[in-house]
Design a protein around this motif. Structure first.
Motif, PDB file in Angstrom:
ATOM      1  N   SER A 114       0.839  -1.194   0.000  1.00 46.70           N
ATOM      2  CA  SER A 114       0.000   0.000   0.000  1.00 46.70           C
ATOM      3  C   SER A 114       0.876   1.247   0.000  1.00 46.70           C
ATOM      4  N   LEU A 115       0.283   2.375  -0.339  1.00 48.42           N
ATOM      5  CA  LEU A 115       1.043   3.612  -0.400  1.00 48.42           C
ATOM      6  C   LEU A 115       1.534   4.039   0.983  1.00 48.42           C
ATOM      7  N   SER A 116       0.764   3.732   2.028  1.00 54.67           N
ATOM      8  CA  SER A 116       1.195   4.094   3.381  1.00 54.67           C
ATOM      9  C   SER A 116       2.479   3.357   3.760  1.00 54.67           C
ATOM     10  N   GLN A 117       2.616   2.093   3.361  1.00 51.69           N
ATOM     11  CA  GLN A 117       3.867   1.351   3.570  1.00 51.69           C
ATOM     12  C   GLN A 117       4.962   1.900   2.661  1.00 51.69           C
ATOM     13  N   PHE A 118       4.547   2.228   1.477  1.00 52.39           N
ATOM     14  CA  PHE A 118       5.428   2.705   0.424  1.00 52.39           C
ATOM     15  C   PHE A 118       6.207   3.947   0.867  1.00 52.39           C
ATOM     16  N   CYS A 119       5.539   4.842   1.604  1.00 42.98           N
ATOM     17  CA  CYS A 119       6.157   6.106   2.020  1.00 42.98           C
ATOM     18  C   CYS A 119       7.280   5.911   3.034  1.00 42.98           C
ATOM     19  N   LYS A 120       7.399   4.715   3.611  1.00 39.68           N
ATOM     20  CA  LYS A 120       8.423   4.463   4.634  1.00 39.68           C
ATOM     21  C   LYS A 120       9.657   3.771   4.074  1.00 39.68           C
TER      22      LYS A 120
END
Length: 364
Positions: free
Chosen positions: A207-213
């Protein structure tokens, strides 16, 4: 092809590619307690609507000698934030901040009056019908001056005045001066795999939320919706080789490209930065030539030449046709570049069934 002019009253934080035809009503310099200077100004369009503008200290040298009070101009691109100035000079809830990619062209605009006052009646002020953080236009006479000198060294002199109302006739007080396409790049994988399987092959899905990390470069697949353009000082295209996508060292000179092509003249190629989002998460994606051309249905060269033919030679003006790229939910195969806080798009697809399959079956 060109970009339409936006109205000041419509300005919001949904994009940075605003195009305004305005008159600079007032401009002033502000120096903070650390000695750092910036510029502020108020601009007005032909409808009489006004907005406050900020030019940060790091852009001061570029604009200080260019901007003149009462000039009319076309302004392209700017970040939009809530109007949190300590002293507001208009009712607009937003303010504009100049970017590195902001451009301004002086042009004669007869439909914008030279001055636009919004006079506040003394009676309304006495009744409390005014905002305490807003600077108002009033007509009056100074009938008494009181000087109050602070005893603290370095403090400014405080001056209080008593004003006498010089009311204008009522009719003069507050008068305003008068296409979507599906895109899926070819994949060299074997025919035994489905299009989705080939799309996610050898890439991590998240997901993008994981992606940002993410802290290291690698290939990822995610689903997100394109939000708005990120305006940089390079604009929406670059000049590249006629055969490959390599950037030209100098678009006006012949050279030999790394692909072996002898290039006499470079051509415009898409390179567009867009914020994508999913829920509360947001990230910056870089879209390249072939993907943009597939969605837009035209090359960057064609779009650029059409703009020039219509009299628009500013490379920082984002043509309206580019907005087809926005507000689209897509599956992305990207290379993440955390050092630059961005991801380079390698492949994409906006087919609804395709996106849903990746979202449901591959992204945890």
């Amino acid at each position: 092809m060109s970009r339409k002019v936006d109205s000041v009253k419509d300005i919001n934080d949904s994009k940075e590619t605003w195009r305004l035809a305005v008159r600079i009503m007032d401009v002033w310099s502000v120096v903070n307690n650390k000695g750092i200077e910036h510029l502020e100004m108020i601009v007005m369009d032909s409808l009489g609507d006004r907005i406050q503008v900020l030019i940060r200290h790091d852009h001061l040298l570029k604009w200080k000698e260019v901007i003149k009070e009462n000039m009319t101009c076309i302004i392209n691109n700017g970040s939009v934030y809530n109007n949190d100035f300590q002293w507001k000079v208009c009712d607009h809830s937003k303010k504009i901040v100049f970017l590195g990619g902001t451009t301004m062209k002086a042009i004669e605009l007869q439909n914008i009056p030279p001055k636009g006052y919004f006079f506040k009646d003394f009676g309304e002020i006495l009744q409390g019908k005014c905002k305490t953080d807003r600077l108002e236009d009033i007509i009056g006479a100074v009938s008494e001056i009181n000087h109050i000198q602070s005893n603290t060294p370095g403090k400014k002199v405080v001056v209080s005045v008593v004003l006498k109302d010089l009311k204008l006739p009522t009719n003069e007080q507050k008068e305003k001066p008068t296409q979507s396409a599906k895109s899926l790049s070819n994949w060299s994988g074997g025919s035994q795999y489905s299009p989705v399987e080939r799309f996610v092959h050898n890439a991590k899905c998240m997901s993008l939320s994981q992606f940002c990390k993410i802290k290291h470069e690698t290939l990822y697949v995610t689903v997100a919706t394109t939000l708005k353009f990120v305006v940089s000082k390079y604009g929406w295209f670059y000049y590249g080789c006629t055969r490959c996508s390599s950037k030209a060292p100098n678009p006006e000179k012949a050279y030999e490209c790394s692909c072996g092509q002898k290039v006499e003249q470079s051509i415009p190629r898409y390179k567009i930065e867009i914020y994508v989002s999913n829920g509360e998460s947001k990230y910056r994606f870089v879209f390249w030539d072939s993907e943009c051309a597939a969605i837009l249905g035209m090359t960057a060269e064609f779009m650029h030449n059409s703009m020039v033919e219509n009299g628009e030679d500013d490379p920082m003006v984002y043509p309206d046709e580019l907005e087809i790229l926005l507000n689209k939910k897509m599956a992305f195969r990207v290379k993440v570049q955390p050092t630059f806080s961005q991801a380079s798009v390698w492949k994409l697809c906006d087919d609804e069934a395709f996106v849903k399959e990746i979202e449901n079956d591959y992204i945890v």
